[in-house]
Scaffold this active site. Sequence first.
Site, PDB file in Angstrom:
ATOM      1  N   ARG A 539       0.818  -1.207   0.000  1.00 17.26           N
ATOM      2  CA  ARG A 539       0.000   0.000   0.000  1.00 17.26           C
ATOM      3  C   ARG A 539       0.856   1.263   0.000  1.00 17.26           C
ATOM      4  NH1 ARG A 539      -3.911   0.102   4.798  1.00 17.26           N
ATOM      5  NH2 ARG A 539      -4.658   1.883   3.597  1.00 17.26           N
ATOM      6  N   ASP A 555      -8.802   2.434   3.805  1.00 20.45           N
ATOM      7  CA  ASP A 555      -9.186   1.029   3.820  1.00 20.45           C
ATOM      8  C   ASP A 555     -10.596   0.924   3.240  1.00 20.45           C
ATOM      9  OD1 ASP A 555      -6.833   0.209   4.896  1.00 20.45           O
ATOM     10  OD2 ASP A 555      -7.582  -0.022   6.952  1.00 20.45           O
ATOM     11  N   ASP A 557     -13.200  -0.483   4.305  1.00 19.54           N
ATOM     12  CA  ASP A 557     -14.324  -0.379   5.227  1.00 19.54           C
ATOM     13  C   ASP A 557     -14.378   0.973   5.931  1.00 19.54           C
ATOM     14  OD1 ASP A 557     -12.037  -0.721   6.662  1.00 19.54           O
ATOM     15  OD2 ASP A 557     -12.836  -2.235   8.044  1.00 19.54           O
ATOM     16  N   GLU A 643       2.037  -1.769   9.215  1.00 19.36           N
ATOM     17  CA  GLU A 643       2.449  -0.876   8.129  1.00 19.36           C
ATOM     18  C   GLU A 643       2.158   0.582   8.443  1.00 19.36           C
ATOM     19  OE1 GLU A 643      -1.847  -1.402   7.260  1.00 19.36           O
ATOM     20  OE2 GLU A 643      -0.230  -2.585   8.137  1.00 19.36           O
ATOM     21  N   ASP A 644       1.018   0.864   9.095  1.00 14.57           N
ATOM     22  CA  ASP A 644       0.702   2.261   9.380  1.00 14.57           C
ATOM     23  C   ASP A 644       1.574   2.819  10.500  1.00 14.57           C
ATOM     24  OD1 ASP A 644      -0.460   0.585  11.178  1.00 14.57           O
ATOM     25  OD2 ASP A 644      -2.443   1.487  11.130  1.00 14.57           O
TER      26      ASP A 644
END
Length: 753
Positions: A539, A555, A557, A643-644
């Site tokens: 990403r 994302d 959602d 990752e974030d």
Amino acid sequence: MQTRKKYIFLTFLASWLLLFLFGGDQLRRFSLFSGKRAEARRNWPRWTDRSLLKSFADPEELQRDGDPSLLSPRERRAAWLSAYRSSRCRMETCFDFSRCEKHGFKVFTYPQERGQPISETYSKILSSLERSRYHTANPEEACLFILSIDTLDRDHLSGQYVRDVDEKIRGFPLWNGGRNHLIFNLYSGTWPDYAGDLGFDIGQAILAKASFDTESFRPGFDISIPLFSKEHPQRGGDRGWLYQDSVPPKKKYLLVFKGKRYLTGIGSGTRNALHHIHNGKDIISLTTCKHGKDWEKHKDTRCDKDNIDYERFDYQELLHNSTFCIVPRGRRLGSFRFLEALQAACIPVLLSDGWELPFAEAIDWGKAAIVGSERLLLQIPSAARCIHPERVLAFQQQTQFLWDAYFSSVDKIVHTTLEIIKDRLSPHRSRSRFLWNTLPGGLLVLPDFSTHLGDFPFYYLQHGYSPSKKFTAFIRAASQAGSLSQPILRLIQAVSGSQYCAQIVVLWSCEKPPPPSGKWPQTTVPLTIIQGRRQLSDRFFPFEAIQTDAVLSLDEDTSLSTSEVDFAFLVWRSFPERIVGFPTQSHFWDPEQGRWGYTSRWTNELSIVLTAAAFYHRYYHSLFTEYLPAGLRELVDRLAACEDILMNVLVAAVTKLPPIKVTQRKQHKEAAAQQAECRDGAEGSPSAPLPAPAKVKGTAGSRRFSQRQGCLNQLADWFGYMPLVSSQLRLDPILFKDQVSVLRKKYPSLEKP
């Protein structure tokens, strides 16, 4: 006429006789006599003759400075030329560029031989090289080679001196006369002259050396590095003493020095003369001759008093409370106090004639240090007093930037060396001196990304640039089913409705192919589908499809309204170097566990903005993929919940600033790891059902939380410190929730439940 000539001749002859009788002593001093000319030049001015010039130093002291046993600069240069036949090397003549064409700039370190002695400092250097993004274990891919032999200390009186280096390196099949090799050295030569001889022929190797003499330095080929101690941290390092956004008060002392005084030998002249500028008020110059085994044998009349005064002041206190710090040469040209002064924001005043300053090829030392002359020592105090306070503050701020960017750890010193060499391979895509000398520094600006300042998020205010007025929505889709879910459909509609949206890019991270184009909603902006590799680090890959400066990471959602997107984008345009978003988390230090903690509770502080709904500059995609080593990205993919956090840590390490939270209409609920949702190719059948919500919350949720906390601590260990910065700032629209008419509010929908 004859009589007139006779009188003229007699007058001329009489004048010469009188001159010879009464002025013969002065005549013999004239440089007319070629045999005395060289001696006259050496002996003038006669410093010990008080009738010619008042002396400010003891005659014995000045005569010791001219020790005839020491080599002159010309003699040292001749010794260097005789020792190293490739003294005229340039990158074009002594470096094989073809080795770097196929695989790029890769660095190979020789494997260590069993029983081979290696110092702690050289072990740190090798570790930094292996942690570098350029390291390769395959010598066939390598562009640059590093010896495993410890070449840092080449003083043959030292216990860490490695013998028979010439014989050892000639046995290496990759040596090739030193071509494409880089040799590190901190100490060269020995008593009494401390010449630059390393004791072996470096051939055509690049020399990264401390205390480099300009006479022996090969410009554009060698690299001057700072002298650092064995206690210098491997990575991270302590921050500078001048805190960001703080204006330092007027300090107690103007100019200070505290250190050894050499009674004899090279380097003794400058330090012996430092006592002349000491006034005991705002200029403190303290020396001690109480060092070495036989100091009492050579001590002079000043030693006892100097030793007493020396003990009255604390060195760290002087650094904290002085504006300028004298950095004289020691036995060699460099000294540890150079880095100590930089860290303390004490402007270095350099008294080391002929020293090639560290990384001078890239760093503009005229903005951070005062380069003085050893022969003009008495002018230093008046010169320091003439510097305007605004320029003093600019100097201090630059010392802090340089310390943090290039010198605070062994990692940064080694990586700066590598980046300078890499820039030489492609001059047309190299960093300018502006980039090296401006925040965030050359190590964090990738010339492969762009050479235009307006393409980076750091220079908009300085050069009048502004980020693009549109953004790219980047949605990571990881649905289990092959069909589109309702949340992603609503998200695409909301984002495409923004007046600032240029395009939508969907990263499809499932094994099943994405739905056909007819299944996707119709939008007013281009919609691009990219097939991913099912890895979380994807990403943040710098996809060519992303053309705008701003990236809205989402994302599938995530629930956002068009008004929320518009407002967040306008906030980001004012802070393009930061992450601006909606859901936030925070970190804290847990003293009981002795580790960093991670919490998703709503508190007054935040340090992480989740990339499930956040704006940031697209340059951070390039930094994430190309600057960070592969090991960190593998960590992200392995933990599946990191990752974030890594992106927030990276941006905080670059900017030294916290993220910014903006108004969000609905509270974000962090879902279970989406990597687990897209598992049809990894475990079970394609139609395997999802766990019950309660089970997700109780098992997968707690496991994800534990992974994120472990990730946070591993990242802090890798960086050597905790880069995240906490903040209590949240930005809301004007008149947000004020008791005024809705018609006066720009984003009234943000207040609806």
